[in-house]
Scaffold this motif. Structure first.
Motif, short mmCIF file in Angstrom:
data_model
loop_
_atom_site.label_atom_id
_atom_site.label_comp_id
_atom_site.label_asym_id
_atom_site.label_seq_id
_atom_site.Cartn_x
_atom_site.Cartn_y
_atom_site.Cartn_z
N ASN A 70 0.83 -1.21 0.00
CA ASN A 70 0.00 0.00 0.00
C ASN A 70 0.86 1.26 0.00
N GLY A 71 1.97 1.22 0.75
CA GLY A 71 2.87 2.37 0.78
C GLY A 71 3.51 2.62 -0.57
N ILE A 72 3.93 1.54 -1.24
CA ILE A 72 4.52 1.68 -2.58
C ILE A 72 3.51 2.30 -3.54
N THR A 73 2.26 1.85 -3.45
CA THR A 73 1.22 2.39 -4.32
C THR A 73 1.00 3.88 -4.08
N LEU A 74 0.90 4.26 -2.79
CA LEU A 74 0.62 5.65 -2.45
C LEU A 74 1.79 6.59 -2.72
N VAL A 75 2.99 6.05 -2.88
CA VAL A 75 4.15 6.88 -3.19
C VAL A 75 4.40 6.92 -4.69
N PHE A 76 4.39 5.76 -5.33
CA PHE A 76 4.78 5.70 -6.75
C PHE A 76 3.79 6.43 -7.65
N LEU A 77 2.49 6.22 -7.44
CA LEU A 77 1.49 6.78 -8.34
C LEU A 77 1.50 8.32 -8.35
N PRO A 78 1.51 9.00 -7.19
CA PRO A 78 1.59 10.47 -7.26
C PRO A 78 2.96 10.97 -7.69
N ALA A 79 4.01 10.20 -7.40
CA ALA A 79 5.35 10.64 -7.78
C ALA A 79 5.53 10.63 -9.30
N VAL A 80 4.97 9.64 -9.96
CA VAL A 80 5.18 9.52 -11.41
C VAL A 80 4.44 10.62 -12.18
N SER A 81 3.39 11.19 -11.56
CA SER A 81 2.61 12.22 -12.26
C SER A 81 2.79 13.61 -11.65
N SER A 82 3.69 13.74 -10.68
CA SER A 82 3.89 15.04 -10.03
C SER A 82 4.42 16.07 -11.03
N PHE A 83 3.94 17.30 -10.91
CA PHE A 83 4.40 18.33 -11.84
C PHE A 83 4.94 19.58 -11.16
N PHE A 84 4.41 19.94 -9.96
CA PHE A 84 4.89 21.19 -9.37
C PHE A 84 6.19 21.01 -8.60
N ILE A 85 6.46 19.80 -8.09
CA ILE A 85 7.75 19.57 -7.42
C ILE A 85 8.90 19.69 -8.42
N PRO A 86 8.85 19.00 -9.59
CA PRO A 86 9.92 19.20 -10.59
C PRO A 86 9.98 20.63 -11.10
N LYS A 87 8.82 21.27 -11.19
CA LYS A 87 8.80 22.64 -11.72
C LYS A 87 9.48 23.61 -10.76
N LEU A 88 9.23 23.46 -9.46
CA LEU A 88 9.79 24.38 -8.48
C LEU A 88 11.24 24.05 -8.15
N LEU A 89 11.52 22.79 -7.84
CA LEU A 89 12.87 22.40 -7.42
C LEU A 89 13.77 22.07 -8.59
N GLY A 90 13.17 21.80 -9.75
CA GLY A 90 13.98 21.54 -10.95
C GLY A 90 14.17 22.77 -11.80
N GLY A 91 13.41 23.83 -11.48
CA GLY A 91 13.57 25.09 -12.21
C GLY A 91 13.25 25.01 -13.67
N GLY A 92 12.39 24.06 -14.06
CA GLY A 92 12.05 23.90 -15.47
C GLY A 92 13.10 23.15 -16.25
N GLN A 93 14.23 22.83 -15.63
CA GLN A 93 15.30 22.12 -16.34
C GLN A 93 15.10 20.61 -16.26
N TYR A 94 14.29 20.17 -15.29
CA TYR A 94 14.04 18.74 -15.12
C TYR A 94 12.58 18.50 -15.45
N PHE A 95 12.29 18.11 -16.68
CA PHE A 95 10.95 18.03 -17.23
C PHE A 95 10.43 16.61 -17.10
N LEU A 96 9.29 16.44 -16.40
CA LEU A 96 8.67 15.14 -16.23
C LEU A 96 7.32 15.11 -16.95
N ILE A 97 6.68 13.94 -16.93
CA ILE A 97 5.45 13.77 -17.70
C ILE A 97 4.34 14.68 -17.19
N GLY A 98 4.31 14.93 -15.87
CA GLY A 98 3.31 15.85 -15.33
C GLY A 98 3.50 17.26 -15.86
#
Length: 278
Positions: free
Chosen positions: A203-231
């Protein structure tokens, strides 16, 4: 049964309006051309073909899966010992430690992520700590490490709470029986504690992996737009580019990926329960 159906009716209506209808519209946009309406439209699969024939888009998908996998592994490695320690404490200390884990979740995730910008930026707390050890020139913000750190920080409580719940529900008399039969602590953990805690781990793996794979504001803020993910790609198609049809196609692809992952997780859970699905 009729009374139960009447009580369930508001939820059914809410689910239809808030879940089914938006997904139906996304599916519709994903197979129609730009500018089509619901009344007049032309079916096409060119948006899906565009995604799977462009190596850049596939690279973004792969990068998202990889960083979600890394996030999940780190959360599991950090979360299991923490959850195990909490479960071994007394009831009063357990409640206090669980409260400490959940308190950061009371703050909006976006605000918590913004806080890491100040901590990791040049002149921030971590930069001063590294400077003390002679590593002041290390770039912390706008890197993959910063994105990974932000994801682990935000999603780690989900892993801890799920595993801790499984460990607390475990029958501790089994541990005493194992010790009475001559098993050492390592054997008790490997043969009793770990198997019984696997539902919480899954259950923990599910609750971590699914939101992590589609996250968009964490890469945008901490990646500065240089680390582009699917979200970020989906957000970019809807908000910046205005290609709702292509963005909908990517969203449907991610929905299928998530459903497949959930099916795999469910099968693993059933297998762990002895092959019997309730």
């Amino acid at each position: 049964m009729k009374r139960f159906s009447q009580l369930a009716l508001p939820y059914i209506v809410w689910a239809a309006l808030m879940l089914v209808l938006p997904m139906a519209l996304i599916a519709f946009y994903s197979i129609t051309q730009q500018g089509n309406s619901i009344i007049s439209f032309t079916l096409t699969l060119e948006h899906y073909a565009k995604f799977f024939t462009d190596p850049d888009f596939l690279l973004i998908l792969w990068r998202s899966l990889v960083i979600a996998f890394k996030t999940t592994v780190i959360c599991l490695l950090l979360g299991y010992p923490a959850a195990y320690f909490i479960s071994r404490c007394g009831e009063r200390n357990q409640n206090l430690l669980v409260l400490c884990v959940t308190i950061p979740m009371w703050i909006n995730m976006l605000v918590r992520t913004y806080a890491w910008i100040g901590l990791l930026s040049e002149g921030g707390l971590f930069q001063h700590i590294l400077s003390f050890f002679g590593l002041g020139d290390v770039e912390l913000l706008y890197t993959e490490g910063a994105v990974l750190l932000g994801m682990v920080y935000n999603f780690l409580p989900f892993m801890i709470l799920q595993i801790n719940t499984s460990l607390c529900k475990m029958d501790h008399s089994l541990l005493e029986a194992g010790a009475d039969l001559g098993a050492n602590p390592v054997q008790i953990f490997r043969r009793i504690t770990l198997p019984l805690s696997l539902p919480g781990v899954i259950n923990g793996i599910t609750l971590v992996f699914l939101p992590a794979v589609s996250s968009f504001f964490i890469p945008k803020l901490l990646g500065g737009g240089q680390y582009f993910l699917i979200g970020n790609l989906i957000e970019n198609q809807f908000i910046t580019v205005g290609e709702w049809n292509f963005g909908s196609a990517i969203s449907m692809i991610m929905a299928v990926v998530m459903m497949l992952l959930m099916v795999v997780v469910r099968k693993v859970e059933i297998r762990n329960q002895g092959g019997k699905e309730e």
